[in-house]
Scaffold this active site. Structure first.
Site, PDB file in Angstrom:
ATOM      1  N   SER A  58       0.802  -1.231   0.000  1.00 11.45           N
ATOM      2  CA  SER A  58       0.000   0.000   0.000  1.00 11.45           C
ATOM      3  C   SER A  58       0.834   1.281   0.000  1.00 11.45           C
ATOM      4  O   SER A  58       0.278   2.374  -0.133  1.00 11.45           O
ATOM      5  CB  SER A  58      -0.951   0.012   1.204  1.00 11.45           C
ATOM      6  OG  SER A  58      -2.082  -0.780   0.940  1.00 11.45           O
ATOM      7  N   LYS A  61       0.245   3.727  -2.740  1.00  6.95           N
ATOM      8  CA  LYS A  61      -0.759   4.789  -2.688  1.00  6.95           C
ATOM      9  C   LYS A  61      -0.149   6.169  -2.452  1.00  6.95           C
ATOM     10  O   LYS A  61      -0.839   7.187  -2.615  1.00  6.95           O
ATOM     11  CB  LYS A  61      -1.791   4.482  -1.598  1.00  6.95           C
ATOM     12  CG  LYS A  61      -2.621   3.223  -1.873  1.00  6.95           C
ATOM     13  CD  LYS A  61      -3.734   3.078  -0.841  1.00  6.95           C
ATOM     14  CE  LYS A  61      -4.544   1.805  -1.056  1.00  6.95           C
ATOM     15  NZ  LYS A  61      -3.915   0.632  -0.437  1.00  6.95           N
ATOM     16  N   SER A 120      -6.618   3.717   3.793  1.00  8.49           N
ATOM     17  CA  SER A 120      -5.847   2.940   2.812  1.00  8.49           C
ATOM     18  C   SER A 120      -6.765   2.144   1.901  1.00  8.49           C
ATOM     19  O   SER A 120      -6.504   0.993   1.568  1.00  8.49           O
ATOM     20  CB  SER A 120      -4.860   1.996   3.516  1.00  8.49           C
ATOM     21  OG  SER A 120      -3.890   1.509   2.614  1.00  8.49           O
TER      22      SER A 120
END
Length: 383
Positions: A58, A61, A120
């Site tokens: 993640s 991102k 997230s």
């Protein structure tokens, strides 16, 4: 300005870390790969396996947010704009982190941005990608162009959320570059990373960055986890730096064994950097480092220096040993463009090189008239 910042950062990062690491023993960090960056001076203070290829999970991102922030600043999208959720965004891996948007239920860009950063949300990532670029694939192409532009030489993105893919990879060094750009290029939007929780669709979710609760100086940045990536955390803290204002450190901790471990090791790394180093401002933005003579110009001299505040980081207690030496590209002959490189500043401390940085023309100098040019041509022959 972004291009100028990127060029400066690459120049400094490439030569700055050796002095600090030789002088101060690095801490022991239980992670596959890690790095500590002083974002104020753009110096790497310590690292281990910084160029190891890793799965960013993640942490991907961060680039998604960077492209979204660009779109917001350029007014291509607005925070109050409503988005229709596609089936693809809604169906993104049901077992992964989500903000729980629903198809056919409009959602604001504001909520999607918070869902991306705080929760997230993989669904938020896809929805934002489609809003900005039409398709996620087109958005990913934008992500990769930005990665190349800011100097992420060992990174490639294949999606907007970071779910496992052989073509989604990065390094600690590249992620430090990205994290620094997020904070510097988008300071107002970056503040969202300090948000501790966000509620959408009546579902309240906390920010997974535990340091936001443990250390009041921490104001970001992002967690990541998959089975292959392990537990990862990019964290950043800003603390007072005496008469030099505030100072920001960014730690990159990748591949730890647990959520607790990534939090513990990140805190250790940040504290080590703040306790063992000082960051000193050498020159203010547009301050003249020198005013050399100009030949064949509409003026006789030129202010040279930096188009940003220039900081350097040195082991604590050694700031009084900093020395600088300037090498100019003499003779300086007009015309001279503003921000063109006219020399190099070498920074040393205790006899060791910290950095060699391009010195810029701080003003535009046009050519002199025909008589002035002819006179200076003669003077140059005798010079």
């Amino acid at each position: 300005m972004k291009k100028l910042f990127a060029a400066f950062a690459v120049a400094l990062l490439s030569v700055s870390s050796a002095f600090a690491q030789i002088t101060i023993p690095s801490p022991t960090i239980n992670a596959k790969s890690w790095l500590l960056l002083d974002a104020t001076s753009d110096q790497i203070l310590a690292s281990n396996e910084p160029d190891m290829r890793i799965e960013p999970a993640s942490l991907t991102k961060l680039m998604t947010a960077y492209v979204v922030f660009d779109a917001l600043n350029e007014k291509r999208i607005t925070m109050d704009q409503m988005v229709t959720v596609s089936t693809k965004a809604w169906k993104v891996d049901a077992e992964s982190s989500k903000m729980f948007i629903e198809p056919r239920v409009p959602v604001s860009v504001h909520d999607l941005v918070y869902g991306l950063i705080v929760q997230s949300g993989n669904d938020a990532a896809v929805a934002l990608a489609e809003t900005i670029a039409g398709t996620e694939d087109a958005f990913v192409a934008m992500m990769n162009r930005e990665a190349e532009r800011i100097g992420m030489k060992s990174t490639h993105f294949s999606n907007s959320h970071g779910l496992p893919s052989p073509e989604n990879y990065s390094t600690a060094r590249d992620l430090a570059t990205l994290a620094s750009h997020l904070a510097v290029d988008h300071p107002e939007l970056y503040k969202i990373y300090s948000t501790k929780e966000f509620t959408y669709n009546k579902i309240r979710q906390p920010n997974r960055n535990r340091l936001l609760w443990l250390d009041p100086t921490v104001d970001g940045m992002k967690t990541g986890h998959t089975e292959n990536a392990g537990y990862c955390l990019i964290s950043t803290a800003k603390r007072p730096n005496g008469k030099n204002g505030d100072r920001r450190l960014i730690s990159i901790v990748l591949g730890t064994s647990s959520d607790q471990m990534r939090t513990q090791e990140s805190q250790k790394l940040l504290n080590w950097g703040f306790l063992n180093f000082d960051t000193v401002r050498l020159y203010a933005k547009d301050e003249a480092v020198d005013t050399p003579n100009v030949w064949k110009g509409s003026q006789n001299s030129l202010k040279i220096g930096f188009n940003h505040d220039l900081y350097v980081t040195v082991p604590k207690g050694t700031a009084d040993k900093i020395k600088t030496s300037l090498t100019r590209k003499d003779p300086l002959v007009a015309p001279i463009d503003k921000n063109s490189t006219v020399g190099t500043l070498k920074v040393t401390a205790d006899g060791k090189t910290i950095a060699e940085l391009p010195v810029l023309a701080l003003e535009q100098v046009g050519q002199a008239g025909m008589f002035g040019r002819a006179l200076d041509s003669l003077r140059l022959l005798l010079h």
